[in-house]
Scaffold this motif. Structure first.
Motif, PDB file in Angstrom:
ATOM      1  N   PHE A  82      29.998  31.440 -12.341  1.00  0.00           N
ATOM      2  CA  PHE A  82      31.241  30.779 -11.890  1.00  0.00           C
ATOM      3  C   PHE A  82      32.298  30.247 -13.049  1.00  0.00           C
ATOM      4  N   GLN A  83      33.472  30.847 -13.371  1.00  0.00           N
ATOM      5  CA  GLN A  83      34.110  30.318 -14.600  1.00  0.00           C
ATOM      6  C   GLN A  83      35.079  29.053 -14.303  1.00  0.00           C
ATOM      7  N   VAL A  84      34.359  28.025 -14.933  1.00  0.00           N
ATOM      8  CA  VAL A  84      34.845  26.577 -14.608  1.00  0.00           C
ATOM      9  C   VAL A  84      35.616  26.200 -15.882  1.00  0.00           C
ATOM     10  N   ARG A  85      35.891  26.804 -16.814  1.00  0.00           N
ATOM     11  CA  ARG A  85      36.884  26.295 -18.006  1.00  0.00           C
ATOM     12  C   ARG A  85      37.719  27.786 -18.577  1.00  0.00           C
ATOM     13  N   PRO A  86      38.600  27.999 -17.690  1.00  0.00           N
ATOM     14  CA  PRO A  86      39.167  29.299 -18.258  1.00  0.00           C
ATOM     15  C   PRO A  86      40.260  29.160 -19.406  1.00  0.00           C
ATOM     16  N   THR A  87      40.837  28.203 -19.495  1.00  0.00           N
ATOM     17  CA  THR A  87      41.883  27.956 -20.500  1.00  0.00           C
ATOM     18  C   THR A  87      42.047  26.581 -20.932  1.00  0.00           C
ATOM     19  N   ALA A  88      41.011  26.170 -21.532  1.00  0.00           N
ATOM     20  CA  ALA A  88      40.816  24.699 -22.117  1.00  0.00           C
ATOM     21  C   ALA A  88      41.228  23.842 -21.256  1.00  0.00           C
ATOM     22  N   ASP A  89      40.769  23.926 -19.917  1.00  0.00           N
ATOM     23  CA  ASP A  89      40.983  22.911 -18.685  1.00  0.00           C
ATOM     24  C   ASP A  89      39.581  22.842 -18.070  1.00  0.00           C
ATOM     25  N   ALA A  90      39.768  22.535 -16.882  1.00  0.00           N
ATOM     26  CA  ALA A  90      38.188  22.078 -16.249  1.00  0.00           C
ATOM     27  C   ALA A  90      38.599  22.182 -14.713  1.00  0.00           C
ATOM     28  N   LEU A  91      37.345  22.902 -13.958  1.00  0.00           N
ATOM     29  CA  LEU A  91      37.307  22.816 -12.565  1.00  0.00           C
ATOM     30  C   LEU A  91      36.330  21.684 -11.983  1.00  0.00           C
ATOM     31  N   TRP A  92      36.463  20.570 -12.656  1.00  0.00           N
ATOM     32  CA  TRP A  92      35.634  19.252 -12.472  1.00  0.00           C
ATOM     33  C   TRP A  92      36.380  18.191 -13.046  1.00  0.00           C
ATOM     34  N   PRO A  93      36.014  16.970 -12.663  1.00  0.00           N
ATOM     35  CA  PRO A  93      36.814  15.965 -13.220  1.00  0.00           C
ATOM     36  C   PRO A  93      36.333  15.459 -14.658  1.00  0.00           C
ATOM     37  N   ARG A 126      22.047  28.005  -0.959  1.00  0.00           N
ATOM     38  CA  ARG A 126      21.849  29.352  -0.466  1.00  0.00           C
ATOM     39  C   ARG A 126      20.774  30.193  -1.335  1.00  0.00           C
ATOM     40  N   GLY A 127      19.970  29.609  -2.068  1.00  0.00           N
ATOM     41  CA  GLY A 127      19.294  29.754  -2.804  1.00  0.00           C
ATOM     42  C   GLY A 127      19.440  30.656  -3.970  1.00  0.00           C
ATOM     43  N   LEU A 128      20.879  30.341  -4.528  1.00  0.00           N
ATOM     44  CA  LEU A 128      21.494  31.184  -5.531  1.00  0.00           C
ATOM     45  C   LEU A 128      21.455  30.515  -6.908  1.00  0.00           C
ATOM     46  N   GLU A 129      21.499  30.939  -8.008  1.00  0.00           N
ATOM     47  CA  GLU A 129      21.578  30.195  -9.162  1.00  0.00           C
ATOM     48  C   GLU A 129      23.095  30.023  -9.516  1.00  0.00           C
ATOM     49  N   LEU A 130      23.479  29.011 -10.129  1.00  0.00           N
ATOM     50  CA  LEU A 130      25.020  28.768 -10.538  1.00  0.00           C
ATOM     51  C   LEU A 130      25.012  28.713 -11.991  1.00  0.00           C
ATOM     52  N   HIS A 131      25.646  29.592 -12.742  1.00  0.00           N
ATOM     53  CA  HIS A 131      25.830  29.683 -14.171  1.00  0.00           C
ATOM     54  C   HIS A 131      27.241  29.218 -14.461  1.00  0.00           C
ATOM     55  N   ALA A 132      27.396  28.225 -15.155  1.00  0.00           N
ATOM     56  CA  ALA A 132      28.877  27.699 -15.290  1.00  0.00           C
ATOM     57  C   ALA A 132      29.091  28.509 -16.606  1.00  0.00           C
ATOM     58  N   TRP A 133      30.590  29.234 -16.072  1.00  0.00           N
ATOM     59  CA  TRP A 133      31.034  29.944 -17.431  1.00  0.00           C
ATOM     60  C   TRP A 133      32.326  29.329 -18.093  1.00  0.00           C
ATOM     61  N   PHE A 134      32.171  29.396 -19.189  1.00  0.00           N
ATOM     62  CA  PHE A 134      33.224  28.808 -20.085  1.00  0.00           C
ATOM     63  C   PHE A 134      33.695  29.715 -21.075  1.00  0.00           C
ATOM     64  N   ASN A 135      34.874  29.558 -21.402  1.00  0.00           N
ATOM     65  CA  ASN A 135      35.685  30.260 -22.607  1.00  0.00           C
ATOM     66  C   ASN A 135      35.959  29.061 -23.809  1.00  0.00           C
ATOM     67  N   PRO A 136      35.259  29.213 -24.816  1.00  0.00           N
ATOM     68  CA  PRO A 136      35.243  28.277 -25.861  1.00  0.00           C
ATOM     69  C   PRO A 136      36.572  27.894 -26.492  1.00  0.00           C
ATOM     70  N   TYR A 137      37.378  29.103 -26.972  1.00  0.00           N
ATOM     71  CA  TYR A 137      38.517  28.771 -27.745  1.00  0.00           C
ATOM     72  C   TYR A 137      39.964  29.170 -27.024  1.00  0.00           C
ATOM     73  N   ARG A 138      40.118  29.800 -25.764  1.00  0.00           N
ATOM     74  CA  ARG A 138      41.390  30.128 -25.309  1.00  0.00           C
ATOM     75  C   ARG A 138      41.993  28.878 -24.740  1.00  0.00           C
ATOM     76  N   VAL A 139      43.119  28.765 -25.327  1.00  0.00           N
ATOM     77  CA  VAL A 139      43.918  27.350 -24.697  1.00  0.00           C
ATOM     78  C   VAL A 139      44.995  27.823 -23.719  1.00  0.00           C
ATOM     79  N   ALA A 140      45.673  28.765 -23.795  1.00  0.00           N
ATOM     80  CA  ALA A 140      46.600  29.182 -22.841  1.00  0.00           C
ATOM     81  C   ALA A 140      46.898  30.822 -22.970  1.00  0.00           C
ATOM     82  N   LEU A 141      47.470  31.548 -22.005  1.00  0.00           N
ATOM     83  CA  LEU A 141      47.835  32.891 -21.863  1.00  0.00           C
ATOM     84  C   LEU A 141      49.402  32.956 -22.236  1.00  0.00           C
TER      85      LEU A 141
END
Length: 403
Positions: A82-93, A126-141
């Motif tokens: 699950f992509q949680v940091r796509p562009t130097a931002d966050a999907l959590w607080p 649901r018995g699923l693993e959740l892998h937190a997906w991060f992009n390290p260096y992309r700031v903006a498109l």
């Protein structure tokens, strides 16, 4: 992730040799996890997979997320990346970076709920693993810092950023940047019981013809002991990988660290250790990511090369690349999963092989002959759910029906 799909042309000239003054090698910690990995990527950048568009209310966003998790279960998968940091931002607080614009449509605006926290809880239920997906260096498109949220770290530290190819990036050659992006990503690991931290194929950006990545000042300051700029850049990426792995293990022992690189490390005509390919991009030379070394040194727990080409493709044949990765992983202690281009199945403009619903199933049949292959990951969640020509259904019937 999608850039990997079309970056094949003429082989490029090698850009350097071994990394000078490497950071100390560390072995990745092993933990309990699924033994037969059946995963899907869920991309949030540009609302690729989720949410369907920015600005939906919290209830609708949550419903769409749960629908994707349910689709994974229905397809007999056992992991969601699950992509949680796509562009130097966050999907959590996050205290480090603003809320993602792909939630509300406005970067920094609180969406009124916690997507990552919900994803972890509901995946595990649901018995699923959740892998937190991060992009390290992309700031903006885009390349305009004024469009970033007020108080964004890239606005506070413009000296950290590089404009390249019409986009904005953090400079991997700055130690302060490397520390900051780790802190920002690891905040999620501290807060949530994620099963893994996941990077994709973006380290230094993919080459843009006629442009250079302007890290002259950083190279002058930090690169003096390296034989050339390429070796220094690879060392910067090595250090990110090693340091991130060490810090994950320190913060949450048992959480795994995986990377999904572009499928070609180097072509054989660039390096005798390379694959029998003629790719126009090589991770070692162009993204400054020595992905083969990370596996051989055991710096990561798993690797998911994006082998996004069909069987018989002359420039990068699935039937040749997968055995090459199998040999790389042998004896390393690093688990090998193969990244599969489900999004190509039935897509307009793709070669005839991808119009055949059985192509992906043939991939899994071939990979089963490779003893190091421990599973597959499908790009991406939208196609897993919608399955436009039945390629995913065929995979499930042929390979997952009894599991």
């Amino acid at each position: 992730m999608l850039a990997a799909a079309g970056a094949l042309a003429v082989a490029l000239t090698p850009a350097g040799d071994a990394v000078a003054a490497p950071a100390p090698a560390r072995k990745a910690r092993r933990g309990g996890y699924v033994q037969d990995f059946r995963g899907m990527w869920a991309a949030t950048v540009t609302n690729r997979d989720w949410p369907s568009r920015p600005g939906l209310d919290a209830g609708r966003q949550r419903t769409e997320l749960l629908d994707l998790l349910d689709a994974a279960v229905a397809r007999r998968l056992n992991a969601v990346v699950f992509q949680v940091r796509p562009t130097a931002d966050a999907l959590w607080p996050s205290p480090y970076e603003p809320w993602s614009q792909y939630l509300s449509g406005v970067q920094g605006q609180d969406p009124g709920w916690d997507p990552l926290g919900t994803a972890v809880h509901e995946a595990h239920a649901r018995g699923l693993e959740l892998h937190a997906w991060f992009n390290p260096y992309r700031v903006a498109l885009h390349d305009d810092p004024s469009r970033l949220a007020p108080g964004h770290p890239a606005r506070r530290h413009p000296e950290w950023t590089v404009v390249y190819g019409g986009r904005l990036y953090y400079n991997p050659g700055l130690p302060d940047v490397r520390r900051f992006v780790q802190d920002a990503m690891l905040d999620a690991v501290e807060r949530y019981d994620v099963d893994a931290v996941h990077f994709d194929d973006y380290f230094y950006p993919y080459p843009v013809a006629g442009q250079s990545f302007d890290d002259d000042d950083a190279y002058a300051r930090y690169g003096a002991c390296f034989e050339d700029r390429a070796a220094w850049r690879r060392d910067n990426t090595d250090r990110l990988v090693i340091e991130m792995g060490d810090r994950i293990r320190s913060i949450r022992p048992g959480t795994r660290f995986g990377i999904s690189p572009f499928g070609v490390w180097r072509n054989a005509d660039s390096d005798p250790l390379g694959s029998d390919t003629r790719a126009g991009v090589q991770t070692y030379d162009d993204l400054h990511a020595d992905t083969r070394k990370w596996v051989r040194e055991g710096w990561i727990d798993y690797v998911v090369p994006q082998v996004y080409w069909h069987i018989g493709f002359s420039a990068a044949d699935y039937a040749r690349l997968t055995p090459w990765w199998d040999e790389v992983a042998a004896g390393s202690g690093v688990d090998l999963y193969i990244g599969e281009a489900l999004y190509k199945a039935g897509a307009p403009g793709q070669p005839d092989a991808w119009q055949d619903p059985a192509e992906l199933s043939r991939h899994l049949t071939l990979a089963a002959r490779c003893p190091q292959v421990r599973g597959h990951c499908f790009f991406s969640a939208k196609e897993v759910a919608q399955d436009p020509i039945g390629a995913m259904t065929r995979v499930v019937l042929d390979h997952y029906a009894d599991r």
